[in-house]
Design an enzyme around this catalytic site. Structure first.
Site, PDB file in Angstrom:
ATOM      1  NE  ARG A  15      26.058 -36.133 -25.296  1.00  0.00           N
ATOM      2  CZ  ARG A  15      25.118 -37.021 -25.001  1.00  0.00           C
ATOM      3  NH1 ARG A  15      23.861 -36.654 -24.910  1.00  0.00           N
ATOM      4  NH2 ARG A  15      25.443 -38.285 -24.791  1.00  0.00           N
ATOM      5  CG  ASP A  63      33.673 -46.859 -22.063  1.00  0.00           C
ATOM      6  OD1 ASP A  63      32.875 -46.694 -21.110  1.00  0.00           O
ATOM      7  OD2 ASP A  63      33.468 -47.675 -22.984  1.00  0.00           O
ATOM      8  CB  SER A 142      17.396 -42.436 -11.505  1.00  0.00           C
ATOM      9  OG  SER A 142      16.046 -42.369 -11.936  1.00  0.00           O
ATOM     10  CE1 TYR A 155      19.318 -44.520 -16.131  1.00  0.00           C
ATOM     11  CE2 TYR A 155      17.240 -44.358 -14.933  1.00  0.00           C
ATOM     12  CZ  TYR A 155      18.394 -43.770 -15.417  1.00  0.00           C
ATOM     13  OH  TYR A 155      18.634 -42.436 -15.168  1.00  0.00           O
ATOM     14  CB  ALA A 157      19.063 -53.346 -11.569  1.00  0.00           C
ATOM     15  CB  ILE A 188      16.399 -33.753 -15.342  1.00  0.00           C
ATOM     16  CG1 ILE A 188      16.326 -34.145 -13.852  1.00  0.00           C
ATOM     17  CG2 ILE A 188      17.137 -32.420 -15.543  1.00  0.00           C
ATOM     18  CD1 ILE A 188      15.632 -33.181 -12.934  1.00  0.00           C
TER      19      ILE A 188
HETATM   20  P1  NAP Z   1      22.720 -37.388 -21.319  1.00  0.00           P
HETATM   21  O1  NAP Z   1      22.197 -36.045 -21.701  1.00  0.00           O
HETATM   22  O2  NAP Z   1      22.458 -38.539 -22.202  1.00  0.00           O
HETATM   23  O3  NAP Z   1      24.313 -37.254 -21.049  1.00  0.00           O
HETATM   24  C1  NAP Z   1      25.027 -38.378 -20.644  1.00  0.00           C
HETATM   25  C2  NAP Z   1      26.470 -38.024 -20.383  1.00  0.00           C
HETATM   26  O4  NAP Z   1      27.138 -39.221 -19.963  1.00  0.00           O
HETATM   27  C3  NAP Z   1      27.192 -37.533 -21.613  1.00  0.00           C
HETATM   28  O5  NAP Z   1      28.147 -36.569 -21.233  1.00  0.00           O
HETATM   29  C4  NAP Z   1      27.891 -38.807 -22.126  1.00  0.00           C
HETATM   30  O6  NAP Z   1      29.090 -38.582 -22.864  1.00  0.00           O
HETATM   31  C5  NAP Z   1      28.226 -39.470 -20.820  1.00  0.00           C
HETATM   32  N1  NAP Z   1      28.456 -40.903 -20.990  1.00  0.00           N
HETATM   33  C6  NAP Z   1      27.584 -41.842 -21.429  1.00  0.00           C
HETATM   34  N2  NAP Z   1      28.174 -43.044 -21.475  1.00  0.00           N
HETATM   35  C7  NAP Z   1      29.445 -42.862 -21.050  1.00  0.00           C
HETATM   36  C8  NAP Z   1      30.565 -43.718 -20.873  1.00  0.00           C
HETATM   37  N3  NAP Z   1      30.500 -45.019 -21.142  1.00  0.00           N
HETATM   38  N4  NAP Z   1      31.719 -43.177 -20.436  1.00  0.00           N
HETATM   39  C9  NAP Z   1      31.823 -41.847 -20.159  1.00  0.00           C
HETATM   40  N5  NAP Z   1      30.802 -40.991 -20.303  1.00  0.00           N
HETATM   41  C10 NAP Z   1      29.621 -41.490 -20.747  1.00  0.00           C
HETATM   42  O7  NAP Z   1      22.159 -37.824 -19.881  1.00  0.00           O
HETATM   43  P2  NAP Z   1      21.604 -36.937 -18.654  1.00  0.00           P
HETATM   44  O8  NAP Z   1      20.140 -36.865 -18.758  1.00  0.00           O
HETATM   45  O9  NAP Z   1      22.394 -35.694 -18.546  1.00  0.00           O
HETATM   46  O10 NAP Z   1      21.941 -37.918 -17.434  1.00  0.00           O
HETATM   47  C11 NAP Z   1      23.080 -37.743 -16.609  1.00  0.00           C
HETATM   48  C12 NAP Z   1      22.938 -38.662 -15.400  1.00  0.00           C
HETATM   49  O11 NAP Z   1      21.746 -38.335 -14.692  1.00  0.00           O
HETATM   50  C13 NAP Z   1      22.841 -40.144 -15.765  1.00  0.00           C
HETATM   51  O12 NAP Z   1      23.513 -40.916 -14.798  1.00  0.00           O
HETATM   52  C14 NAP Z   1      21.344 -40.397 -15.690  1.00  0.00           C
HETATM   53  O13 NAP Z   1      21.052 -41.744 -15.443  1.00  0.00           O
HETATM   54  C15 NAP Z   1      20.959 -39.509 -14.538  1.00  0.00           C
HETATM   55  N6  NAP Z   1      19.545 -39.155 -14.518  1.00  0.00           N
HETATM   56  C16 NAP Z   1      18.986 -38.432 -15.531  1.00  0.00           C
HETATM   57  C17 NAP Z   1      17.635 -38.124 -15.468  1.00  0.00           C
HETATM   58  C18 NAP Z   1      16.936 -37.308 -16.528  1.00  0.00           C
HETATM   59  O14 NAP Z   1      15.710 -37.154 -16.456  1.00  0.00           O
HETATM   60  N7  NAP Z   1      17.635 -36.775 -17.515  1.00  0.00           N
HETATM   61  C19 NAP Z   1      16.863 -38.565 -14.390  1.00  0.00           C
HETATM   62  C20 NAP Z   1      17.477 -39.295 -13.384  1.00  0.00           C
HETATM   63  C21 NAP Z   1      18.814 -39.584 -13.456  1.00  0.00           C
HETATM   64  P3  NAP Z   1      29.057 -38.406 -24.485  1.00  0.00           P
HETATM   65  O15 NAP Z   1      28.564 -37.015 -24.706  1.00  0.00           O
HETATM   66  O16 NAP Z   1      30.459 -38.572 -24.917  1.00  0.00           O
HETATM   67  O17 NAP Z   1      28.122 -39.434 -25.008  1.00  0.00           O
END
Ligand code: NAP
Length: 247
Positions: A15, A63, A142, A155, A157, A188
């Site tokens: 996702r 995981d 991030s 987060y 940290a 994002i």
């Molecule tokens: P998201 O839409 O919630 O998607 C998270 C993804 O990580 C999903 O594919 C989920 O798999 C997977 N995941 C979560 N826990 C997991 C685990 N224990 N083992 C394996 N996979 C796991 O999040 P996102 O916004 O795309 O964020 C992606 C990355 O970008 C993260 O590291 C986040 O901290 C970073 N980030 C995001 C933003 C933002 O604004 N969105 C900003 C800065 C940094 P499932 O589908 O199976 O749950």
């Protein structure tokens, strides 16, 4: 950006940003494996979309916290495809709360999912990348890991930890031609940020000089650059993709 025939792994590729990274790499010609925690249907859909671009795809329910599983996933990729050329540590979660209200579980869950996972997969990728005489690791941090954020101490940290880990890894493995870099997104549009209230979102927009949230593709383009040989002299770097937010 040439990543043609490179073999890539994106953790949390079912996702959001991870899915966008997986599809961007595939469209540029890379074979792409993804991991996910729970969303099997979404992961299968990503595999289908990757294959439609004419490259190979794999999905693993794994995981990211599980150290042994990381080794198994990477061994399987190397067994099937012969090498792992780029690893994107993207899997991540939030469990936001003020420190006074944050319980131990919320701290542990975020630190292990976001930071220990980066150690797990980077360590497992190191030997195959050494054998292949090179590789690129891209860790998704991030801007919060740079500037801190009230209500996100766990987060922040974990994301600051990723930066320290990546710079250490980059120094240790540079002589083996393995590069490691950080991409630090700002706000994002994904399911992760859907949970934020209108008030918080308005503040974020006001604090972003470009005045708008980012799209997942704006992160994946930078990741693809770091996976490609165009970035061959860049290692230990932190690239913000945040519309200027943390400047
Ligand atoms: P998201 O839409 O919630 O998607 C998270 C993804 O990580 C999903 O594919 C989920 O798999 C997977 N995941 C979560 N826990 C997991 C685990 N224990 N083992 C394996 N996979 C796991 O999040 P996102 O916004 O795309 O964020 C992606 C990355 O970008 C993260 O590291 C986040 O901290 C970073 N980030 C995001 C933003 C933002 O604004 N969105 C900003 C800065 C940094 P499932 O589908 O199976 O749950």
């Amino acid at each position: 950006m040439n990543v043609k025939a490179k073999n890539c792994l994106v953790t949390g590729g079912s996702r959001g940003i991870g899915k966008s990274i997986a599809l961007t790499l595939a469209r540029l010609g890379a074979n792409v494996a993804i991991t996910y925690a729970r969303s099997s249907d979404a992961a299968n859909q990503v595999v289908k979309e990757i294959e439609e671009t004419g490259v190979k795809a794999l999905a693993f329910q794994a995981d990211a916290v599980d150290f042994k599983k990381a080794e198994e996933v990477i061994s399987e990729i190397v067994k099937q495809w012969g090498s792992l050329d780029a690893l994107v540590n993207n899997a991540g979660i939030t469990r936001d709360n003020l420190i006074l209200r944050m319980d131990e579980q919320a701290w542990d869950d975020v630190l292990t999912t976001n930071l220990k996972s980066v150690f797990n997969y980077s360590k497992a990728a190191t030997k195959p990348m050494m054998r292949a005489r090179g590789g690129s690791i891209i860790n998704i941090s991030s801007v919060v890991g740079i500037s801190g954020n009230a209500g996100q101490s766990n987060y922040a940290a974990s994301k600051a930890g990723i930066i320290g880990f990546t710079k250490s890894y980059a120094k240790e493995l540079a002589s083996r031609n393995i590069r490691a870099n950080v991409v630090a997104p700002g706000y994002i549009l994904t399911e992760m940020t859907e949970q934020l209230s209108e008030k918080v979102l308005d503040t974020i927009k006001k604090e972003t000089p470009l005045g708008r949230p980012g799209e997942p593709a704006e992160v994946s383009n930078v990741v693809a650059f770091l996976a490609s040989d165009l970035s061959s002299y860049i290692t230990g770097e932190v690239i913000r993709v945040d519309g200027g937010m943390a400047m």
